[in-house]
Design an enzyme around this catalytic site. Structure first.
Site, PDB file in Angstrom:
ATOM      1  N   SER A 140       0.852  -1.172   0.000  1.00  0.00           N
ATOM      2  CA  SER A 140       0.000   0.000   0.000  1.00  0.00           C
ATOM      3  C   SER A 140       0.899   1.237   0.000  1.00  0.00           C
ATOM      4  CB  SER A 140      -0.937  -0.032   1.221  1.00  0.00           C
ATOM      5  OG  SER A 140      -1.754   1.117   1.268  1.00  0.00           O
ATOM      6  N   TYR A 154      -4.935   8.477  -6.269  1.00  0.00           N
ATOM      7  CA  TYR A 154      -3.993   7.435  -5.846  1.00  0.00           C
ATOM      8  C   TYR A 154      -4.434   6.830  -4.521  1.00  0.00           C
ATOM      9  CZ  TYR A 154       0.352   5.348  -4.117  1.00  0.00           C
ATOM     10  OH  TYR A 154       1.291   4.487  -3.603  1.00  0.00           O
ATOM     11  N   LYS A 158      -5.536   2.848  -2.720  1.00  0.00           N
ATOM     12  CA  LYS A 158      -4.794   2.307  -1.589  1.00  0.00           C
ATOM     13  C   LYS A 158      -5.668   2.191  -0.343  1.00  0.00           C
ATOM     14  CE  LYS A 158      -0.842   1.764  -3.695  1.00  0.00           C
ATOM     15  NZ  LYS A 158      -0.326   0.396  -3.974  1.00  0.00           N
TER      16      LYS A 158
END
Length: 291
Positions: A140, A154, A158
């Protein structure tokens, strides 16, 4: 560093052509283990195949192509008869305000950071259950526990990967399968390099908000604090050991920033808890949950 087990472990690592994925492959091979590299360009790891012909194999695979996930797992089983460690490492950064990132880009990032890893995990679990053991390593980011302007696209993937993986950890633990979520800070890889780190078309609307973020992200290339080789050794040692955390913040910055995020979140929760609990029915019984 050596594999303390009697049988070498078989690793599947995505995104192993460079950066942390490459460092992990090298660390696992140095420990005497076997590696299947799922990469878009197998020629980029030809040197590892030449140096370790009996313990390394590369397969051409783009993790976004979820239909290929079973083939990746079959390659490891056909070659080495086991799948001990699956490392979902492939990913890329992207900078842009929420209003600047279009649907196609957001979906591509979710494919890369959530749907691709999930497909590989699903494909690997039957073999791990049959063995009675296995470890899933989800790479991650510190951006998987905290976010800031410009990195929402982004962080979305994650954050989703971490929530999915935390539930996964409880589901597979009875079968002897472990889950490790790694949350790195900045490591000296190509993550921030020109042509690798993506940027949305900048708008005047968010210039004052994001100009500093864009400059910071672009200027980090080559001066990141984290050493990928050290990170690879740490992860391999942890996987070989018996005590594995669910989450590992990797790098000083990750420890500091994630810790600060936890403190801010707890402070906010405590500040507003009186308003929050007033949302319940006054005569409702206390919650009782199985987990």
């Amino acid at each position: 560093m050596a594999n303390l087990g009697t049988t070498p472990s078989t690793w599947i690592i995505t995104g192993a052509t460079r950066g942390l994925g490459r460092a992990l492959a090298e660390s696992a091979l140095a420990a005497g283990d076997r590696v299947v590299a799922a990469v878009r360009r197998p020629d980029a790891v030809a040197d590892l195949a030449e140096a370790h012909p009996d313990r390394f194999v590369a397969i051409a695979a783009d993790v976004r192509d979820t239909a290929r996930a079973p083939e990746v797992i079959r390659t490891a089983l056909d070659r080495f008869a086991r799948v001990d460690v699956l490392v979902n490492n492939a990913g890329r950064g992207f900078v842009g305000a929420a209003e600047e990132v279009d649907d196609a880009t957001l979906r591509e990032l979710m494919d890369l950071h959530l749907f691709g890893p999930a497909a590989l995990v699903r494909a690997a679990l039957p073999a791990m259950r049959e063995q009675g053991s296995g470890t899933v390593v989800q790479i991650s980011s510190q951006g998987g526990r905290m976010s800031f302007p410009g990195v929402g696209a982004y962080s979305a993937g994650k954050f989703a990967l971490e929530g999915w993986s935390e539930a996964l950890a409880g589901e597979v633990a009875p079968f002897g399968i472990r889950v490790l979520i790694v949350e790195p800070s900045r490591f000296r890889t190509s993550f921030n390099a020109p042509g690798v780190l993506g940027f949305a078309d900048a708008s005047d609307t968010y210039a004052d908000v994001l100009d500093a973020v864009r400059r910071d992200m672009a200027s980090a290339d080559g001066v990141q604090q984290g050493d990928p080789a050290r990170a690879g050794d740490i992860i391999v040692d942890l996987v070989h050991g018996s005590d594995l955390p669910l989450r590992l913040a990797l790098g000083r910055e990750a420890v500091e920033r994630i810790s600060a995020s936890y403190r801010r979140g707890l402070g906010e929760l405590e500040r507003w808890q009186h308003a929050a609990v007033d949302a319940d029915f006054a005569d409702a019984l206390p919650s009782a949950r199985p987990i």
